[in-house]
Scaffold this motif. Structure first.
Motif, short mmCIF file in Angstrom:
data_model
loop_
_atom_site.label_atom_id
_atom_site.label_comp_id
_atom_site.label_asym_id
_atom_site.label_seq_id
_atom_site.Cartn_x
_atom_site.Cartn_y
_atom_site.Cartn_z
N THR A 247 10.36 9.40 -3.35
CA THR A 247 9.09 8.76 -3.01
C THR A 247 7.97 9.41 -3.81
O THR A 247 8.09 10.55 -4.24
CB THR A 247 8.78 8.91 -1.51
N TYR B 225 -3.52 -1.79 5.60
CA TYR B 225 -3.48 -0.41 6.10
C TYR B 225 -4.50 -0.25 7.21
O TYR B 225 -4.19 0.27 8.29
CB TYR B 225 -3.79 0.52 4.92
N ASP C 66 0.49 -2.96 2.36
CA ASP C 66 -0.43 -2.05 1.69
C ASP C 66 0.17 -1.68 0.33
O ASP C 66 1.30 -1.19 0.27
CB ASP C 66 -0.62 -0.81 2.56
N GLU D 264 1.60 8.95 2.49
CA GLU D 264 1.85 9.35 1.11
C GLU D 264 3.19 10.06 1.04
O GLU D 264 3.47 10.94 1.87
CB GLU D 264 0.72 10.29 0.66
N GLY D 265 4.00 9.68 0.05
CA GLY D 265 5.32 10.30 -0.07
C GLY D 265 6.21 9.98 1.12
O GLY D 265 7.28 10.55 1.27
N GLN D 266 5.75 9.08 2.00
CA GLN D 266 6.46 8.73 3.23
C GLN D 266 6.82 9.98 4.03
O GLN D 266 7.92 10.12 4.58
CB GLN D 266 7.66 7.86 2.91
N ALA E 278 5.60 4.56 7.15
CA ALA E 278 5.68 3.73 5.94
C ALA E 278 4.36 3.72 5.19
O ALA E 278 4.33 3.45 3.99
CB ALA E 278 6.08 2.30 6.31
N LEU E 279 3.27 4.02 5.87
CA LEU E 279 1.96 3.99 5.22
C LEU E 279 1.54 5.35 4.68
O LEU E 279 0.48 5.50 4.09
CB LEU E 279 0.89 3.51 6.22
N LYS F 23 -3.40 -2.00 10.46
CA LYS F 23 -2.28 -1.38 11.17
C LYS F 23 -2.67 -0.02 11.77
O LYS F 23 -2.35 0.26 12.92
CB LYS F 23 -1.10 -1.17 10.22
N PHE G 48 3.80 1.48 -3.42
CA PHE G 48 3.86 2.39 -4.56
C PHE G 48 4.53 3.70 -4.15
O PHE G 48 5.41 4.21 -4.86
CB PHE G 48 2.44 2.64 -5.10
N PHE G 49 4.15 4.25 -3.00
CA PHE G 49 4.75 5.51 -2.54
C PHE G 49 6.27 5.37 -2.37
O PHE G 49 7.01 6.28 -2.65
CB PHE G 49 4.15 5.97 -1.19
N SER G 50 6.70 4.19 -1.85
CA SER G 50 8.13 4.01 -1.62
C SER G 50 8.86 3.59 -2.89
O SER G 50 10.07 3.37 -2.87
CB SER G 50 8.36 2.96 -0.52
N ARG G 51 8.12 3.46 -3.99
CA ARG G 51 8.65 3.10 -5.31
C ARG G 51 9.12 1.65 -5.35
O ARG G 51 9.91 1.25 -6.21
CB ARG G 51 9.80 4.04 -5.74
N ALA H 114 1.32 1.91 -0.11
CA ALA H 114 2.57 2.23 0.60
C ALA H 114 3.77 1.76 -0.24
O ALA H 114 4.78 2.47 -0.36
CB ALA H 114 2.59 1.58 1.98
#
Ligand code: SF4
Lengths: 335, 177
Positions: A232, A289, B111, A320-322, A317-318, A292, B116-119, B114
């Motif tokens: 991620t 975002y 989003d 950074e880097g999950q 899921a929202l 939610k 992008f973060f999850s690729r 989001a």
């Protein structure tokens, strides 16, 4: 124990559509800024024109929501007029408060608009009772937004000693190099987070993909991270970069890793400590975002106040880097 | 070395292109032209958020359909058409992702950061242009996906609802992994 005070939910908006989403999702207040350097999210294509701000304040007030305007950067020498103009505009449009970091901007509001509330931005990095008392005494600051470096027990202790309201971050970006004092982006991009309002402006960011599916993040002339095909990703800021250093083998997140603050499990403790307002970070994020995250925290705060077990929506899921953390609120050793 | 986006996460997969439309591109392009003109008329203010990037060409690459979309969001010279995958035309930036993810972005249900973060979303080229386009599309009154569906009346709305359900299921499957 004192009767619990219901904290206000302070929500981000980078566009009028995001502001409407925040109001509709139950924000008590929305914070937003203009399209210039007075605002610490001065990113291209984001923020409000004066006309949009006027309409948005009307929409928010019709929905019973306050609007707090971010004038939270530090004017460089000779440029303070722009900050004063934005204060004048905000007062004229009926803003409920201005969030400021700089003492010259605070003094201008105190002298010109004594009825306009001043909230001290996290950018001012005031965390000791002495510093906060100074701002209250000299500028009539009504609320301080605390840096994200304090534990809940420190916040509880602070609240007993200071004569103003306290706002804490509960969700969003976790780049907390003593806010207002980070100059990392200046070295690489030539632009200042604190004076130009933009950390890692998009014009300086490039993403490069290799044939193996990995992705490199380039900021200015420097590669600051490389993510494997299944890894991620995070924001392209220096504080979230991965570096080679003597102390570790391989790439190392020397400052902070790609991770977001999520204090949902700490809400009861923060409410018991007497915090007056909860802030959600993310003016650069989409209205999806905003919708939610605001709806999730609205429900959580309302259930706690009703004496129920809070329902905590899954927001990972929202992030950074999950990945998420309670950060310093829980422990100073969060990494 | 850089190359055009290919990701193990974003491949069309062994099933080929699940959202392959039955139309050849020359039939599709007049429809795309109508769509983009309608969106522009409905949302004249959105172009302000693009600044100088309104003149840029964007390549939108739904990796699981057999063609890509080529967009110039310039109100004076709007251009939106389908292009083949073999020789992508010159572009300032390319945005790649699964069709359903790109659709939910247009539906303001997802989003972009989001993804992008999850690729699941890949951006190459001019990052600033992409950020401006994202902000412009996010600030429209009615979600773009909904406006497009409305143009085609009840069948359009039924198709959007079916796609929304498919997107929701895909999301659940991702969450369950
Ligand atoms: S580098 Fe990180 S800590 Fe510093 S200003 Fe940027 S986001 Fe904040």
């Amino acid at each position: 124990m004192n009767a619990m005070v219901k904290p206000e939910l302070i929500c981000p908006a980078g566009t009028p559509a995001a502001l409407r989403s925040a109001v509709d999702a139950g924000a008590d207040a929305v914070y937003c800024g203009y399209q210039n350097a007075t605002n610490a999210r001065n990113f291209v294509g984001l923020n409000f024109t004066p006309e949009e701000m006027e309409k948005s304040i009307r929409y928010a007030h019709d929905g019973g929501t306050k609007v707090l305007i971010t004038l939270n950067t530090f004017p460089p020498a000779g440029k303070v007029e722009l900050w004063k103009e934005m204060v004048d505009l905000s007062a004229r449009l009926g803003a409920d408060a201005c969030i400021v970091a700089d003492i010259a901007v605070a003094a201008y509001i105190r002298d010109t608009y004594p009825d306009l509330r001043i909230h001290l931005s996290v950018q001012a990095a005031a965390s000791s009772p002495e510093a906060i008392e100074y701002y209250v005494r000299e500028f009539g600051v009504k609320r301080v937004v605390l840096p994200r470096i304090m534990t809940v027990s420190e916040i509880r202790g602070l609240l007993k000693e200071i004569p103003c309201e306290v706002e804490t971050f509960i969700f969003g970006n976790h780049g907390l190099m003593v806010e207002g004092r980070c100059s990392l982006t200046n070295y690489v991009t030539g632009q200042s987070t604190n004076m130009d309002g933009a950390c890692s402006p998009a014009a300086c960011v490039k993403y490069e993909r290799a044939d193996d599916g990995s992705m490199s993040t380039i900021l200015g002339d420097y590669m600051i991270d490389r993510f494997g095909p299944e890894e991620t990703a995070g924001y392209p800021t220096i504080c979230k970069g991965r570096y080679k250093c003597d102390a570790r083998d391989g790439g190392y997140y020397a400052f902070e890793e790609p991770i977001s603050l999520n204090a949902s499990t700490m809400l009861p403790d923060l409410i018991n400590a007497g915090v007056h307002a909860f802030k959600i970070e993310g003016r650069q994020r989409s209205r999806a975002y905003v919708k939610k995250v605001v709806a999730a925290f609205r429900e959580a705060v309302d259930s706690i106040m009703a004496g129920q077990e809070p329902k905590l929506a899954d927001l990972v899921a929202l992030t950074e880097g999950q990945k998420q953390t309670e950060g310093a609120l829980k422990t100073k050793k969060w990494r | 070395m850089t190359s055009e986006p290919q990701s193990s996460r974003l491949g069309a997969g062994p099933g080929g292109f699940p959202f392959a439309p039955p139309l050849p591109l020359f039939l599709l392009n007049p429809i795309l032209k109508r769509i983009v003109h309608r969106i522009a008329v409905q949302n004249p203010d959105m172009f302000d958020r693009l600044g100088p990037h309104r003149h840029a060409y964007f390549l939108i690459d739904p990796v699981d359909i057999p063609f890509m979309l080529y967009l110039r969001p310039d109100p004076e010279a709007l251009d939106f058409r389908a292009v083949g995958r073999r020789n992508p035309p010159p572009h300032a930036a390319r945005i790649s992702g699964k069709f359903l993810d790109l659709l939910t972005l247009m539906d303001t249900e997802q989003d972009g950061d989001a993804l992008f973060f999850s690729r699941d979303l890949i951006v190459t080229g001019d990052t600033e242009a992409v950020v401006c386009l994202r902000n412009a599309l996010d600030d429209v009154d009615d979600p773009i996906a909904e406006s497009v569906a409305d143009m085609f009346g009840p069948p359009g709305r039924a198709a959007l609802n079916a796609l929304r359900r498919a997107a929701e299921n895909a999301q659940k499957r991702k969450g369950a992994k």
